[in-house]
Enzyme design. Sequence first.
Site, PDB file in Angstrom:
ATOM      1  N   ARG A  90       0.848  -1.115  -0.157  1.00 42.21           N
ATOM      2  CA  ARG A  90      -0.065   0.049  -0.258  1.00 42.21           C
ATOM      3  C   ARG A  90       1.195   1.646   0.175  1.00 42.21           C
ATOM      4  O   ARG A  90       1.998   1.158   0.359  1.00 42.21           O
ATOM      5  CB  ARG A  90      -0.974   0.217   1.041  1.00 42.21           C
ATOM      6  CG  ARG A  90      -0.228   0.238   2.662  1.00 42.21           C
ATOM      7  CD  ARG A  90      -0.986   0.416   3.661  1.00 42.21           C
ATOM      8  NE  ARG A  90      -0.500  -0.269   5.005  1.00 42.21           N
ATOM      9  CZ  ARG A  90      -0.807   0.595   6.282  1.00 42.21           C
ATOM     10  NH1 ARG A  90      -1.646   1.424   6.287  1.00 42.21           N
ATOM     11  NH2 ARG A  90       0.329   0.583   7.427  1.00 42.21           N
ATOM     12  N   LYS A 105      15.150   0.617   7.987  1.00 45.07           N
ATOM     13  CA  LYS A 105      14.481  -1.052   7.283  1.00 45.07           C
ATOM     14  C   LYS A 105      13.831  -0.322   6.099  1.00 45.07           C
ATOM     15  O   LYS A 105      13.215   0.257   5.598  1.00 45.07           O
ATOM     16  CB  LYS A 105      13.377  -1.322   8.377  1.00 45.07           C
ATOM     17  CG  LYS A 105      12.131  -2.011   8.034  1.00 45.07           C
ATOM     18  CD  LYS A 105      11.294  -2.184   8.744  1.00 45.07           C
ATOM     19  CE  LYS A 105      10.278  -2.840   8.434  1.00 45.07           C
ATOM     20  NZ  LYS A 105       8.999  -3.175  10.064  1.00 45.07           N
ATOM     21  N   LYS A 108      12.042  -1.294   2.367  1.00 44.83           N
ATOM     22  CA  LYS A 108      10.955  -1.604   1.394  1.00 44.83           C
ATOM     23  C   LYS A 108      11.276  -2.581   0.300  1.00 44.83           C
ATOM     24  O   LYS A 108      11.931  -1.959  -0.303  1.00 44.83           O
ATOM     25  CB  LYS A 108       9.525  -0.985   2.153  1.00 44.83           C
ATOM     26  CG  LYS A 108       9.301  -0.920   2.790  1.00 44.83           C
ATOM     27  CD  LYS A 108       8.563  -1.736   3.933  1.00 44.83           C
ATOM     28  CE  LYS A 108       7.822  -1.684   5.509  1.00 44.83           C
ATOM     29  NZ  LYS A 108       6.992  -2.389   6.114  1.00 44.83           N
ATOM     30  N   ASP A 148      11.944  -5.703   4.463  1.00 45.88           N
ATOM     31  CA  ASP A 148      11.000  -5.881   4.003  1.00 45.88           C
ATOM     32  C   ASP A 148      10.274  -6.325   2.967  1.00 45.88           C
ATOM     33  O   ASP A 148       9.853  -4.984   2.443  1.00 45.88           O
ATOM     34  CB  ASP A 148      10.407  -5.153   5.329  1.00 45.88           C
ATOM     35  CG  ASP A 148       8.262  -5.605   5.907  1.00 45.88           C
ATOM     36  OD1 ASP A 148       8.385  -6.946   5.553  1.00 45.88           O
ATOM     37  OD2 ASP A 148       8.448  -4.753   6.521  1.00 45.88           O
ATOM     38  N   GLU A 196      12.431  -9.623   6.405  1.00 40.66           N
ATOM     39  CA  GLU A 196      11.218  -9.674   6.997  1.00 40.66           C
ATOM     40  C   GLU A 196      10.296 -10.441   6.405  1.00 40.66           C
ATOM     41  O   GLU A 196       9.518  -9.584   5.234  1.00 40.66           O
ATOM     42  CB  GLU A 196      10.174  -8.448   7.882  1.00 40.66           C
ATOM     43  CG  GLU A 196       9.058  -8.333   9.068  1.00 40.66           C
ATOM     44  CD  GLU A 196       9.040  -7.202   9.362  1.00 40.66           C
ATOM     45  OE1 GLU A 196       7.802  -6.683   9.314  1.00 40.66           O
ATOM     46  OE2 GLU A 196      10.255  -6.056   9.232  1.00 40.66           O
ATOM     47  N   ASP A 244       6.313 -11.721  10.117  1.00 37.64           N
ATOM     48  CA  ASP A 244       4.707 -10.684  10.403  1.00 37.64           C
ATOM     49  C   ASP A 244       3.722 -11.006  10.575  1.00 37.64           C
ATOM     50  O   ASP A 244       3.079 -11.262  11.108  1.00 37.64           O
ATOM     51  CB  ASP A 244       5.663  -9.120  10.099  1.00 37.64           C
ATOM     52  CG  ASP A 244       5.053  -7.988  10.321  1.00 37.64           C
ATOM     53  OD1 ASP A 244       4.161  -7.769  11.326  1.00 37.64           O
ATOM     54  OD2 ASP A 244       5.241  -6.964   9.290  1.00 37.64           O
ATOM     55  N   LYS A 262       3.017  -7.381  16.640  1.00 40.84           N
ATOM     56  CA  LYS A 262       2.550  -5.529  16.373  1.00 40.84           C
ATOM     57  C   LYS A 262       1.272  -5.477  17.228  1.00 40.84           C
ATOM     58  O   LYS A 262       0.395  -6.499  17.413  1.00 40.84           O
ATOM     59  CB  LYS A 262       2.293  -5.353  15.119  1.00 40.84           C
ATOM     60  CG  LYS A 262       3.507  -4.863  13.877  1.00 40.84           C
ATOM     61  CD  LYS A 262       3.069  -4.577  12.949  1.00 40.84           C
ATOM     62  CE  LYS A 262       4.195  -4.630  12.149  1.00 40.84           C
ATOM     63  NZ  LYS A 262       4.066  -4.645  10.759  1.00 40.84           N
ATOM     64  N   SER A 322       4.687  -1.154  14.560  1.00 45.62           N
ATOM     65  CA  SER A 322       3.643  -0.851  14.388  1.00 45.62           C
ATOM     66  C   SER A 322       3.078  -0.609  12.399  1.00 45.62           C
ATOM     67  O   SER A 322       3.749  -0.773  11.430  1.00 45.62           O
ATOM     68  CB  SER A 322       3.786   0.409  14.911  1.00 45.62           C
ATOM     69  OG  SER A 322       4.159   1.268  14.009  1.00 45.62           O
ATOM     70  N   ILE A 364       0.720   2.414  10.746  1.00 46.87           N
ATOM     71  CA  ILE A 364       1.100   4.148  10.853  1.00 46.87           C
ATOM     72  C   ILE A 364       0.701   4.569  11.790  1.00 46.87           C
ATOM     73  O   ILE A 364      -1.278   5.056  11.636  1.00 46.87           O
ATOM     74  CB  ILE A 364       0.606   4.723   9.307  1.00 46.87           C
ATOM     75  CG1 ILE A 364       1.688   4.685   8.009  1.00 46.87           C
ATOM     76  CG2 ILE A 364       0.945   6.256   8.327  1.00 46.87           C
ATOM     77  CD1 ILE A 364       2.710   4.253   8.314  1.00 46.87           C
ATOM     78  N   ASP A 416      10.749  -0.680  15.462  1.00 51.78           N
ATOM     79  CA  ASP A 416      10.280  -0.030  14.680  1.00 51.78           C
ATOM     80  C   ASP A 416       9.639   1.083  15.224  1.00 51.78           C
ATOM     81  O   ASP A 416       8.277   0.550  14.958  1.00 51.78           O
ATOM     82  CB  ASP A 416       9.942  -0.927  13.432  1.00 51.78           C
ATOM     83  CG  ASP A 416       9.787  -1.203  12.621  1.00 51.78           C
ATOM     84  OD1 ASP A 416      10.284   0.194  12.146  1.00 51.78           O
ATOM     85  OD2 ASP A 416       8.760  -1.634  11.739  1.00 51.78           O
ATOM     86  N   ASP A 472       8.878   4.437  14.078  1.00 52.22           N
ATOM     87  CA  ASP A 472       9.314   5.371  12.797  1.00 52.22           C
ATOM     88  C   ASP A 472       8.091   6.314  12.555  1.00 52.22           C
ATOM     89  O   ASP A 472       7.693   7.682  12.369  1.00 52.22           O
ATOM     90  CB  ASP A 472      10.143   5.518  12.515  1.00 52.22           C
ATOM     91  CG  ASP A 472       9.829   4.324  10.650  1.00 52.22           C
ATOM     92  OD1 ASP A 472       8.723   3.486  11.505  1.00 52.22           O
ATOM     93  OD2 ASP A 472      10.702   4.007   9.875  1.00 52.22           O
TER      94      ASP A 472
END
Length: 373
Positions: free
Chosen positions: A24, A160, A162, A191, A219, A244, A268, A296, A298, A321, A323
């Site tokens: 996304r 991290k 993506k 990730d 991840e 995850d 999470k 987490s 967003i 993690d 941020d």
Amino acid sequence: MKIVDLELYHSSIPLHTPFKTALRTVTIAESVFVKITCDNGIIGWGEAPPTHVITGDSLASIHYAINKVIRPVLTGADLTSSASVFTRLEKAIVRNTSAKAAVDMALYDCLSQAANQPLYQYLGGYRSQLENDYTVSVNEIEQMHKDAKLYKEKGFRVLKVKVGKDAAEKDIERVSAVRQAVGDDVLIRLDANQGWTAKEAVKAIIRMEDLGLNIELVEQPVAAHDLKGLKYITDHTTTPIMADEAVFSAQDARRMLEMGAADLINIKLMKAGGIYQAIKIANLSQIFGVSCMVGSMIETKLGITAAAHFAASHPAVTRFDFDAPLMLSDDILEGGIHYEGNGNQITFLNQPGLGIKAVKEAYLEVIKRDRSW
């Protein structure tokens, strides 16, 4: 200490830069905030963001689950019997983990305030400072090189990155560019957000190993349901593999741990349903000798504060993690965790509970109990 009311609010804060993953792109952080009031005047706060592609939760479903189902079950409940209250919360409705997590946070905020302790101390107080990472969104190679260099200059020693949006070969180029940008003294974790097949993942990871890119971990390389694929990757690479989306509950964690399907677990609160359930996952992981990261969705600093307090309390959690609040155009809270410098270090205020002094009303809209989304 009895619960007398649960109130709901809607918050919406733009991100200063779009957050892009294989699943996304996010430009606005939306959440449902929960405010629990107890009969002794203590107030607790929690947060639940809608993350359709991971948890399946929407603003409407979070609102309905809390307002129509959880509120009637918990109103009048006595928090001096907290295990009973958390059990009632878990059994009130199937899944709806984000809604449960928001209420769970608020309950723990109340409990630790009543104990006159910061939440991380109430939960065990294992550490008092965390090293934070920063996420490099999946973009074109030149942009990821530029972003990684900037985050290093800001003081982040862990990035991290993506991947998983395009062919694995392009991801190798992305990671190579990031490593070139930051040098050898920055830790890089990847990730893929379920973006690869098992064989693609093995090929890509071995290639990155051969190139000496020195990746700390990868991840969730494959689809959440593909535990056999996850185990195949774990068994055929030397780079540690982290689960995850494959692990929501303690039951998921037990299955994964017994299979040896991954080397690490990302916990999470929005997946687990809150701190009470997250502790079970961390305890299981510790028994199996598996380390965890706490991350987490967003979220604003409210949800991240709760997650950070949990992470600081448990010895099985070794990676952090947090941020997401650094990506927002403003901070909705007065109080909560404190980001040192540009956000690479997190410390805790010596305040009871989550340490929330106020929530900025400009970002909150009261959700009426009869609201129709």
